[in-house]
Design a protein around this motif. Structure first.
Motif, short mmCIF file in Angstrom:
data_model
loop_
_atom_site.label_atom_id
_atom_site.label_comp_id
_atom_site.label_asym_id
_atom_site.label_seq_id
_atom_site.Cartn_x
_atom_site.Cartn_y
_atom_site.Cartn_z
N ASP A 1 -3.54 -3.07 4.98
CA ASP A 1 -2.85 -2.06 4.19
C ASP A 1 -3.72 -0.90 3.71
OD1 ASP A 1 -2.57 -4.07 1.10
OD2 ASP A 1 -4.27 -3.61 2.40
N TYR A 2 -5.00 -1.11 3.56
CA TYR A 2 -5.89 -0.02 3.14
C TYR A 2 -7.04 0.08 4.13
CZ TYR A 2 -3.48 0.31 -1.31
OH TYR A 2 -2.54 0.50 -2.29
N GLN B 1 -9.67 2.17 -2.80
CA GLN B 1 -10.29 2.98 -1.76
C GLN B 1 -11.39 2.17 -1.09
OE1 GLN B 1 -11.63 6.55 -3.71
NE2 GLN B 1 -9.77 7.66 -3.12
#
Length: 120
Positions: free
Chosen positions: A108-109, A2
């Motif tokens: 990607d995050y 996260q």
């Protein structure tokens, strides 16, 4: 994994603000961390990025005014913004990637974004 961006707010033109992006896992140190921004009604725009070893890259629109740094021990990357202009107003996002690129779709995050408003 996260990512959480924070530190946004309201600032006058010419002022400064520092954004932070904290990661939840220790994989942070092996990745490129990028900053993007999105103004209302506009596409997401690349701001800059930093490699795991500290190499930095910037968009021309912020070069010389913004500085990206990272603290791998704290799993945190920073965006120091100086000489802010009204056109810097946007939601700022941090994102993770395997390599340096200005293409948002390759990251990607993503963090949730933090709003920066620069008043004239």
């Amino acid at each position: 994994v996260q990512l959480q961006a924070s530190g946004g707010g309201l600032v006058q033109a010419g002022g400064s603000l520092r954004l932070s992006c904290a990661a939840s896992r220790r994989t942070f140190s092996s990745y490129v961390l990028g900053w993007f921004r999105q103004a209302p009604g506009k596409e997401r725009e690349y701001v800059g990025a930093i490699t795991w070893s500290g190499g930095t890259y910037y968009a021309d629109s912020v070069k010389g005014r913004f500085t990206i740094s990272r603290d791998n021990a704290k799993n945190t990357v920073y965006l120091q913004m100086n000489s802010l202009k009204p056109e810097d107003t946007a939601v700022y996002y941090c994102a993770r990637n395997q390599r340096i690129t200005a293409r948002a779709y390759e990251y990607d995050y993503w963090g949730q974004g933090t709003l920066v408003t620069v008043s004239s």
